[in-house]
Design a protein around this motif. Structure first.
Motif, PDB file in Angstrom:
ATOM      1  N   ILE A  30       0.863  -1.185   0.000  1.00 55.71           N
ATOM      2  CA  ILE A  30       0.000   0.000   0.000  1.00 55.71           C
ATOM      3  C   ILE A  30       0.897   1.231   0.000  1.00 55.71           C
ATOM      4  N   LEU A 137      -3.866   5.599   4.306  1.00 53.66           N
ATOM      5  CA  LEU A 137      -4.034   4.295   4.947  1.00 53.66           C
ATOM      6  C   LEU A 137      -4.394   4.488   6.405  1.00 53.66           C
ATOM      7  N   GLN A 166      -7.176   3.171   1.684  1.00 50.25           N
ATOM      8  CA  GLN A 166      -7.506   1.838   2.180  1.00 50.25           C
ATOM      9  C   GLN A 166      -7.534   1.826   3.701  1.00 50.25           C
ATOM     10  N   THR A 260     -11.327  -0.585   0.373  1.00 55.75           N
ATOM     11  CA  THR A 260     -10.889   0.593  -0.374  1.00 55.75           C
ATOM     12  C   THR A 260     -12.047   1.575  -0.469  1.00 55.75           C
TER      13      THR A 260
END
Length: 293
Positions: A30, A137, A166, A260
Motif C-alpha cells: 500500500i 491508509l 484503504q 478501499t
C-alpha cells in the motif's frame, strides 16, 4: 485487564504473531504519503509500510474500566511496560503541511523497517485531528471493539481517507471457539478475553463498510486453535491451523479485512454547440448521372 496486557499471555502472543504477519504482508503493498494506526501499540502494523509520514494514535485513558471487576482465565507472564505517548498537536500540523517532494528526496529521517519513523499521539478515535481526505491508509487493530461508538469511528475514517485510500481492520470473530468461550465466561466464571468491548462479526463490519461506499477487497481468518492459557496446550493443538484453514476457514478466532474507499466521480459535459449543423451531402451515383449535350 486491558487488551494490551492480555496480549502478553501465551494466547495473546499467539494471536498477536498471526496479526503481525498479516499486517506485514498487507501494508507492504500500500503506497501513499500518510498512514495512521489507531490503537493497540503492541502491534506494529505500519512497520513494513513505506509511507514517509506514519502515526500511532492511542485513545485517551479512561477513568474506569469495567474489565477490572472480572477475573480473567489467563494472566500475563510479563509485567506491563508503559510506552511513551506524545500528545503535542503540533506534530500533526507540521507533518501534514510538509511538502511531499521533500519526503521523496530523502529529507525525512526515520528508524523504521521501511520508510520514516512512526510518531505517537493521543486523540479521540471518533474525532481524529486530521484534515478531510488527507490520509492514504488507516489501520484499525481491534479498534472497533474498544471504542464506545464504532459507527462514528468508521465515519471518521471515511472522512479522513482520500479517494482510493484503504483501511485495514482486525478483530475477534464471534463465530469461533474463542467467541464461544467468551460467551460462556459472560454467563459466569472467568473470562478468556478482557470484558471491555464486544466481538463484532466480519459480516457486520462488511455491512458497515458498504454503507460508507467502501469496497472490501481482501479478507482472511486465522487462529483456529482452541482457547488455552499455556503454550504447551497451544502447541498440542497446532494441527488445527492447517485443518481449520482448509475445512472451516470462517471459524477462525481472528480476522483481517481490507477495504478501499470508492468515490463516484462526475462526468463533465462541455457546452453544446449552438451553431446549426451543416447537412451532410449525399454522393450521387455514377450510373444515374447523364451528361447533357
Amino acid at each position: 485487564m486491558s487488551l494490551d496486557h492480555w496480549l502478553k499471555t501465551p494466547s495473546g502472543r499467539y494471536v498477536l504473531n498471526w496479526e503481525q504477519a498479516q499486517m506485514d504482508r498487507i501494508v507492504a503493498d500500500i503506497f501513499g504519503f500518510h498512514a495512521v494506526q489507531l490503537g493497540l501499540a503492541p502491534l506494529s502494523a505500519l512497520a513494513h509500510n513505506r509511507m514517509p509520514h506514519r502515526w500511532l494514535a492511542q485513545g485517551a485513558p479512561m477513568q474506569s474500566d469495567a474489565g477490572h471487576g472480572r477475573r480473567l482465565l489467563c494472566q500475563p507472564i510479563a509485567p506491563s511496560e508503559p510506552s511513551p505517548i506524545y500528545s503535542d498537536p503540533q506534530i500533526l500540523t507540521a507533518a501534514a503541511t510538509r511538502d511531499e517532494g521533500a519526503a521523496s528526496s530523502g529529507e525525512v529521517q526515520g528508524h523504521g523497517a521501511a520508510g520514516g519513523a512512526t510518531e505517537a499521539l493521543v486523540c479521540d478515535f471518533t474525532d481524529l485531528p486530521f484534515a478531510t481526505q488527507s490520509l492514504d491508509l488507516v489501520v484499525l487493530p481491534h479498534t472497533l471493539e474498544e471504542v464506545s461508538d464504532p459507527h462514528a469511528c468508521l465515519r471518521e475514517v471515511d472522512r479522513v481517507l482520500v479517494a482510493g485510500g484503504q483501511v485495514v481492520i482486525a478483530g475477534f470473530n464471534v463465530v469461533s471457539l474463542w467467541g464461544a468461550r467468551q460467551a460462556l465466561g459472560r454467563l459466569g466464571g472467568p473470562l478468556f478475553l478482557p470484558q471491555r468491548g464486544e466481538f463484532i462479526s466480519p459480516r457486520r463490519v462488511r455491512d458497515w463498510l458498504r454503507l460508507l461506499s467502501f469496497e472490501v477487497t481482501a479478507g482472511r481468518y486465522g487462529c483456529y486453535r482452541p482457547a488455552a492459557c499455556t503454550q504447551v496446550w497451544l502447541d498440542r493443538w497446532r494441527f488445527m491451523e492447517k485443518a481449520g484453514d482448509r475445512w472451516w476457514p470462517m471459524l477462525g478466532a481472528a480476522y483481517v479485512l481490507v477495504a478501499t474507499k470508492r468515490v463516484r466521480s462526475m462526468r463533465l459535459v462541455g457546452k453544446l454547440w449552438q451553431g446549426q449543423h451543416k447537412k451532410a451531402s449525399v454522393a450521387r451515383p455514377v450510373a444515374h448521372s447523364r451528361r447533357l449535350p
